[in-house]
Write a protein that holds these residues in place. Structure first.
Motif, PDB file in Angstrom:
ATOM      1  N   GLU A   8       0.836  -1.204   0.000  1.00 45.26           N
ATOM      2  CA  GLU A   8       0.000   0.000   0.000  1.00 45.26           C
ATOM      3  C   GLU A   8       0.872   1.256   0.000  1.00 45.26           C
ATOM      4  OE1 GLU A   8      -2.472  -0.257   3.449  1.00 45.26           O
ATOM      5  OE2 GLU A   8      -3.737  -1.832   2.601  1.00 45.26           O
ATOM      6  N   ASN A 113     -10.430   0.816   1.342  1.00 50.42           N
ATOM      7  CA  ASN A 113      -9.719   0.855   2.623  1.00 50.42           C
ATOM      8  C   ASN A 113      -9.467   2.285   3.072  1.00 50.42           C
ATOM      9  OD1 ASN A 113      -9.645  -1.884   3.077  1.00 50.42           O
ATOM     10  ND2 ASN A 113      -7.707  -2.164   2.026  1.00 50.42           N
ATOM     11  N   SER A 118      -8.634   1.293   7.309  1.00 50.25           N
ATOM     12  CA  SER A 118      -7.632   0.291   6.969  1.00 50.25           C
ATOM     13  C   SER A 118      -8.096  -1.106   7.379  1.00 50.25           C
ATOM     14  CB  SER A 118      -6.316   0.625   7.669  1.00 50.25           C
ATOM     15  OG  SER A 118      -5.333  -0.301   7.340  1.00 50.25           O
ATOM     16  N   THR A 120     -10.504  -2.817   5.852  1.00 51.51           N
ATOM     17  CA  THR A 120     -11.891  -3.101   5.472  1.00 51.51           C
ATOM     18  C   THR A 120     -11.928  -4.279   4.513  1.00 51.51           C
ATOM     19  OG1 THR A 120     -12.498  -0.786   5.735  1.00 51.51           O
ATOM     20  CG2 THR A 120     -13.961  -2.139   4.395  1.00 51.51           C
ATOM     21  N   SER A 122      -9.226  -7.079   3.034  1.00 51.52           N
ATOM     22  CA  SER A 122      -7.863  -7.581   3.204  1.00 51.52           C
ATOM     23  C   SER A 122      -7.736  -8.944   2.549  1.00 51.52           C
ATOM     24  CB  SER A 122      -7.524  -7.664   4.693  1.00 51.52           C
ATOM     25  OG  SER A 122      -6.160  -7.931   4.857  1.00 51.52           O
TER      26      SER A 122
END
Length: 155
Positions: A8, A113, A118, A120, A122
Motif C-alpha cells: 500500500e 480501505n 484500513s 476493510t 484484506s
C-alpha cells in the motif's frame, strides 16, 4: 499483514520494488535464539499486493520454524524505482489487459480501505483476528497533532 501494508505504501509513493526480504527472530534473551531472513528478486518490478504476497509466502516457508516463539518480524522492499518507467522482461509474456484489470482491482481495494478504514478489505492470508495488534484502549489524546482533538476553551 506487513507485506500488504508495505505494498500500500509503495502504491501511495508511486514506486515499484524489484526485491523483497522477509525476516523473523526470537527473543535474544532465550537460549534457543533464532534469527533468519530470506530474499527473492522479482522478474518484473511490482507494487501489486498479490505478486508480493506470493513471493513472500514462499520466503516464509523457507525461514519459519513452528516451535520458535517469534518476537519480531518484518519486510524490506528493495531496489525501488518509480512507476513512471517500467522495464519489462523479455522472456516473460505479460498481457497489458490483465495488468490493467489487476491494477484496477488493487486501486478499488485501496480506495475502499481509504474510505472505510484500513483493513476493510484484506487478504485471507492475513487472517481474520490478529491478537498481536496494538492495544489502544488507553491511548492518550493526540491534542498536539490532531486539530480535531485540540481542547476548546469557552469563557
Amino acid at each position: 499483514t506487513h507485506v500488504v501494508r508495505a505494498s500500500e505504501k509503495l502504491r501511495h509513493q508511486k514506486q515499484l520494488t524489484n526485491a523483497i526480504t522477509i525476516f523473523i527472530r526470537t527473543s535474544p534473551f532465550l537460549p534457543s535464539f533464532y534469527s533468519k531472513s530470506a530474499t527473492t528478486y522479482l522478474d518484473i518490478p511490482s507494487n501489486d499486493t498479490t505478486t508480493l504476497m506470493t513471493a513472500s509466502l514462499t520466503l516464509i516457508k523457507r525461514i519459519f520454524r513452528s516451535h520458535c516463539p517469534i518476537t519480531k518480524v518484518g519486510v524490506i522492499m528493495q531496489h525501488l524505482q518509480s512507476t513512471d518507467y517500467l522495464q519489462k522482461h523479455l522472456l516473460i509474456s505479460c498481457s497489458t489487459e490483465q495488468q490493467q484489470k489487476q491494477s484496477q482491482l488493487i486501486n478499488i481495494v485501496d480506495k475502499l480501505n481509504s474510505r472505510y478504514g484500513s483493513g476493510t478489505i484484506s487478504w485471507a492470508a492475513c487472517g481474520l483476528l490478529n491478537g498481536w495488534e496494538m492495544r489502544r484502549e488507553k491511548l492518550s489524546h493526540a491534542s498536539t497533532t490532531r486539530i480535531q482533538e485540540i481542547p476548546i476553551v469557552k469563557t
